[in-house]
Design a protein around this motif. Sequence first.
Motif, PDB file in Angstrom:
ATOM      1  N   MET A 100       0.846  -1.187   0.000  1.00  9.34           N
ATOM      2  CA  MET A 100       0.000   0.000   0.000  1.00  9.34           C
ATOM      3  C   MET A 100       0.887   1.245   0.000  1.00  9.34           C
ATOM      4  O   MET A 100       1.925   1.291   0.630  1.00  9.34           O
ATOM      5  N   THR A 101       0.441   2.273  -0.739  1.00  7.88           N
ATOM      6  CA  THR A 101       1.178   3.520  -0.845  1.00  7.88           C
ATOM      7  C   THR A 101       1.303   4.212   0.503  1.00  7.88           C
ATOM      8  O   THR A 101       0.338   4.275   1.282  1.00  7.88           O
ATOM      9  N   ARG A 102       2.503   4.728   0.792  1.00 13.88           N
ATOM     10  CA  ARG A 102       2.701   5.496   2.021  1.00 13.88           C
ATOM     11  C   ARG A 102       1.831   6.742   2.018  1.00 13.88           C
ATOM     12  O   ARG A 102       1.120   7.027   2.988  1.00 13.88           O
ATOM     13  N   PHE A 103       1.899   7.519   0.926  1.00 13.49           N
ATOM     14  CA  PHE A 103       1.119   8.745   0.819  1.00 13.49           C
ATOM     15  C   PHE A 103       1.061   9.144  -0.639  1.00 13.49           C
ATOM     16  O   PHE A 103       2.103   9.318  -1.280  1.00 13.49           O
ATOM     17  N   ALA A 104      -0.148   9.262  -1.175  1.00 14.48           N
ATOM     18  CA  ALA A 104      -0.315   9.692  -2.564  1.00 14.48           C
ATOM     19  C   ALA A 104      -1.541  10.577  -2.668  1.00 14.48           C
ATOM     20  O   ALA A 104      -2.620  10.228  -2.178  1.00 14.48           O
ATOM     21  N   PHE A 105      -1.376  11.725  -3.305  1.00  6.45           N
ATOM     22  CA  PHE A 105      -2.473  12.661  -3.524  1.00  6.45           C
ATOM     23  C   PHE A 105      -2.811  12.678  -5.004  1.00  6.45           C
ATOM     24  O   PHE A 105      -1.934  12.873  -5.853  1.00  6.45           O
ATOM     25  N   SER A 106      -4.076  12.439  -5.319  1.00  3.99           N
ATOM     26  CA  SER A 106      -4.526  12.393  -6.698  1.00  3.99           C
ATOM     27  C   SER A 106      -5.698  13.343  -6.883  1.00  3.99           C
ATOM     28  O   SER A 106      -6.654  13.314  -6.093  1.00  3.99           O
ATOM     29  N   ILE A 107      -5.641  14.194  -7.893  1.00  5.02           N
ATOM     30  CA  ILE A 107      -6.728  15.122  -8.202  1.00  5.02           C
ATOM     31  C   ILE A 107      -7.570  14.512  -9.317  1.00  5.02           C
ATOM     32  O   ILE A 107      -7.073  14.255 -10.416  1.00  5.02           O
ATOM     33  N   ALA A 108      -8.860  14.298  -9.027  1.00  2.00           N
ATOM     34  CA  ALA A 108      -9.756  13.672 -10.002  1.00  2.00           C
ATOM     35  C   ALA A 108     -10.450  14.694 -10.885  1.00  2.00           C
ATOM     36  O   ALA A 108     -10.765  14.405 -12.049  1.00  2.00           O
ATOM     37  N   ALA A 109     -10.718  15.887 -10.350  1.00  2.00           N
ATOM     38  CA  ALA A 109     -11.418  16.914 -11.124  1.00  2.00           C
ATOM     39  C   ALA A 109     -11.136  18.272 -10.506  1.00  2.00           C
ATOM     40  O   ALA A 109     -10.841  18.386  -9.308  1.00  2.00           O
ATOM     41  N   THR A 110     -11.231  19.301 -11.330  1.00  2.00           N
ATOM     42  CA  THR A 110     -11.097  20.678 -10.853  1.00  2.00           C
ATOM     43  C   THR A 110     -12.277  21.495 -11.357  1.00  2.00           C
ATOM     44  O   THR A 110     -12.901  21.160 -12.377  1.00  2.00           O
ATOM     45  N   ASP A 111     -12.553  22.577 -10.655  1.00  2.00           N
ATOM     46  CA  ASP A 111     -13.595  23.527 -11.061  1.00  2.00           C
ATOM     47  C   ASP A 111     -13.135  24.890 -10.582  1.00  2.00           C
ATOM     48  O   ASP A 111     -13.220  25.190  -9.389  1.00  2.00           O
ATOM     49  N   GLY A 112     -12.594  25.699 -11.485  1.00  2.00           N
ATOM     50  CA  GLY A 112     -11.921  26.912 -11.063  1.00  2.00           C
ATOM     51  C   GLY A 112     -10.692  26.534 -10.266  1.00  2.00           C
ATOM     52  O   GLY A 112      -9.916  25.663 -10.660  1.00  2.00           O
ATOM     53  N   ALA A 113     -10.514  27.174  -9.106  1.00  2.00           N
ATOM     54  CA  ALA A 113      -9.382  26.842  -8.247  1.00  2.00           C
ATOM     55  C   ALA A 113      -9.638  25.601  -7.399  1.00  2.00           C
ATOM     56  O   ALA A 113      -8.712  25.043  -6.815  1.00  2.00           O
ATOM     57  N   ALA A 114     -10.879  25.169  -7.317  1.00  2.00           N
ATOM     58  CA  ALA A 114     -11.247  24.048  -6.447  1.00  2.00           C
ATOM     59  C   ALA A 114     -10.825  22.722  -7.053  1.00  2.00           C
ATOM     60  O   ALA A 114     -10.803  22.558  -8.287  1.00  2.00           O
ATOM     61  N   ARG A 115     -10.518  21.757  -6.173  1.00  2.00           N
ATOM     62  CA  ARG A 115     -10.103  20.420  -6.603  1.00  2.00           C
ATOM     63  C   ARG A 115     -10.845  19.369  -5.776  1.00  2.00           C
ATOM     64  O   ARG A 115     -11.150  19.588  -4.607  1.00  2.00           O
ATOM     65  N   THR A 116     -11.084  18.221  -6.381  1.00  2.00           N
ATOM     66  CA  THR A 116     -11.551  17.064  -5.642  1.00  2.00           C
ATOM     67  C   THR A 116     -10.694  15.873  -6.026  1.00  2.00           C
ATOM     68  O   THR A 116     -10.264  15.755  -7.176  1.00  2.00           O
ATOM     69  N   GLY A 117     -10.406  15.033  -5.049  1.00  2.00           N
ATOM     70  CA  GLY A 117      -9.542  13.889  -5.312  1.00  2.00           C
ATOM     71  C   GLY A 117      -9.442  13.003  -4.097  1.00  2.00           C
ATOM     72  O   GLY A 117     -10.386  12.913  -3.300  1.00  2.00           O
ATOM     73  N   THR A 118      -8.288  12.361  -3.935  1.00  2.00           N
ATOM     74  CA  THR A 118      -8.078  11.442  -2.820  1.00  2.00           C
ATOM     75  C   THR A 118      -6.649  11.520  -2.324  1.00  2.00           C
ATOM     76  O   THR A 118      -5.721  11.787  -3.084  1.00  2.00           O
ATOM     77  N   ILE A 119      -6.501  11.283  -1.029  1.00  2.00           N
ATOM     78  CA  ILE A 119      -5.208  11.002  -0.418  1.00  2.00           C
ATOM     79  C   ILE A 119      -5.232   9.530  -0.034  1.00  2.00           C
ATOM     80  O   ILE A 119      -6.132   9.097   0.699  1.00  2.00           O
ATOM     81  N   THR A 120      -4.266   8.778  -0.530  1.00  2.00           N
ATOM     82  CA  THR A 120      -4.208   7.346  -0.240  1.00  2.00           C
ATOM     83  C   THR A 120      -3.066   7.082   0.736  1.00  2.00           C
ATOM     84  O   THR A 120      -1.923   7.474   0.484  1.00  2.00           O
ATOM     85  N   MET A 121      -3.408   6.427   1.853  1.00  2.00           N
ATOM     86  CA  MET A 121      -2.430   6.068   2.864  1.00  2.00           C
ATOM     87  C   MET A 121      -2.663   4.620   3.289  1.00  2.00           C
ATOM     88  O   MET A 121      -3.684   4.010   2.936  1.00  2.00           O
ATOM     89  N   GLN A 122      -1.741   4.077   4.054  1.00  2.00           N
ATOM     90  CA  GLN A 122      -1.887   2.692   4.478  1.00  2.00           C
ATOM     91  C   GLN A 122      -3.118   2.482   5.345  1.00  2.00           C
ATOM     92  O   GLN A 122      -3.710   1.400   5.329  1.00  2.00           O
ATOM     93  N   ARG A 123      -3.518   3.496   6.088  1.00  2.00           N
ATOM     94  CA  ARG A 123      -4.692   3.392   6.959  1.00  2.00           C
ATOM     95  C   ARG A 123      -6.014   3.614   6.220  1.00  2.00           C
ATOM     96  O   ARG A 123      -7.073   3.408   6.803  1.00  2.00           O
ATOM     97  N   GLY A 124      -5.944   4.062   4.959  1.00  2.64           N
ATOM     98  CA  GLY A 124      -7.180   4.262   4.234  1.00  2.64           C
ATOM     99  C   GLY A 124      -7.110   5.419   3.260  1.00  2.64           C
ATOM    100  O   GLY A 124      -6.089   6.102   3.133  1.00  2.64           O
ATOM    101  N   VAL A 125      -8.212   5.651   2.571  1.00  2.20           N
ATOM    102  CA  VAL A 125      -8.329   6.696   1.561  1.00  2.20           C
ATOM    103  C   VAL A 125      -9.114   7.872   2.139  1.00  2.20           C
ATOM    104  O   VAL A 125     -10.172   7.689   2.740  1.00  2.20           O
ATOM    105  N   ILE A 126      -8.584   9.076   1.951  1.00  2.00           N
ATOM    106  CA  ILE A 126      -9.212  10.310   2.419  1.00  2.00           C
ATOM    107  C   ILE A 126      -9.748  11.033   1.196  1.00  2.00           C
ATOM    108  O   ILE A 126      -8.986  11.419   0.299  1.00  2.00           O
ATOM    109  N   ARG A 127     -11.068  11.225   1.136  1.00  2.00           N
ATOM    110  CA  ARG A 127     -11.669  11.937   0.019  1.00  2.00           C
ATOM    111  C   ARG A 127     -11.550  13.443   0.262  1.00  2.00           C
ATOM    112  O   ARG A 127     -11.860  13.919   1.347  1.00  2.00           O
ATOM    113  N   THR A 128     -11.102  14.166  -0.762  1.00  2.00           N
ATOM    114  CA  THR A 128     -10.921  15.607  -0.617  1.00  2.00           C
ATOM    115  C   THR A 128     -11.845  16.350  -1.576  1.00  2.00           C
ATOM    116  O   THR A 128     -12.125  15.860  -2.673  1.00  2.00           O
ATOM    117  N   PRO A 129     -12.316  17.554  -1.152  1.00  2.00           N
ATOM    118  CA  PRO A 129     -12.057  18.223   0.123  1.00  2.00           C
ATOM    119  C   PRO A 129     -12.587  17.406   1.302  1.00  2.00           C
ATOM    120  O   PRO A 129     -13.652  16.809   1.227  1.00  2.00           O
TER     121      PRO A 129
END
Length: 377
Positions: free
Chosen positions: A1-30
């Motif tokens: 499992m990835t130590r830490f990875a940030f992925s941007i799935a989509a943007t709208d203006g300055a805003a972004r949505t994506g995920t942070i992937t860590m060994q303990r789980g996936v964090i949906r952003t924002p």
Amino acid sequence: MTRFAFSIAATDGAARTGTITMQRGVIRTPAFMPVGTAATVKAMKPADVERAGADIILGNTYHLMLRPGAERVARLGGLHGFMGWNKPILTDSGGYQVMSLSALTKRSEEGVAFASHLDGTRHMITPERSIEIQRLLGSNIVMAFDELVPTTSTREVQAAAMERSMRWAKRSRDAFDGGGDHAADNAIFGIQQGALDEGLRKASADALIDIGFDGYAIGGLAVGEGQAAMFGCLDYAPGQLPADKPRYLMGVGKPTDIVGAVERGIDMFDCVMPTRSGRTGQAFTRTGPINIRNARFAEDQGPLDPECACAVCSTWSRAYVHHLVRAGEMLGAMLMTEHNIAFYEALMADLRAAIADGRLAAFANDFRARYDAPKGE
């Protein structure tokens, strides 16, 4: 499992949505991180925090080092085992609490000596000790130790604090990198400082980028400067930080603060507001906050928020929660807090969906119009 990875799935203006992937789980952003200051999100069980939609929670270095003690938490399985939370945990560095809660603080280049707000005992936090405490706690996202000064301070004072924070950031990074298996499995964020000064913010960002961090926080805001001033800073500060790393606005905030900050490119938030408000009788709704103690709710059979699908709104009426809160029953604070956390997490889900669909501006404008509309009370 990835130590830490940030992925941007989509943007709208300055805003972004994506995920942070860590060994303990996936964090949906924002993402909104409920605050678990003393190894608990107050008035909630961990399973209920997860059910509300939280992917990550925040723990507090200062409070946990004083009680029950970082070494004790480590012996008892770290924060995850100690409190029964299996998803990621971010710990703040303790810097803000040292400055705001402690008596008799003495700052030096080495760190901050202070007296505990609990019993007056003397302690010292350095960047190295802050990182050690966070490692003992088992933190998944560790924050660099920094120095916070009021936004009303002179530019000279702000510049000196920012420059010291950058020196401490380098020491924090070095201490983290020396953490063996913990460093190999987890992440560290740097904290941008500089109050409301664009030049100081840029210098801070450049110094942090030169050191190199997994993510970058914007610190020193939401400390009384007001929403307009905060947004003025956020009009430029996120853009000074790397676009391919998460941006975390510390200590924010009200729902409209969060919506405006997401529009300006922020990915992560934390705030005590939903839990503290829940304990004092304020419930958040799509049409603005309500004070459940108000007599007009004594026989109101509707839910706290008619548009909310949380377990509280699906089960109990405003009248019942009003009764519990007025009677001082602990269940009142529990239900109010559970609803508020669910409201915040639902707001984040709505923001993520709006960004993904390219309709953030419409969503944000509609949210503000309804939330801020006069209530006729």
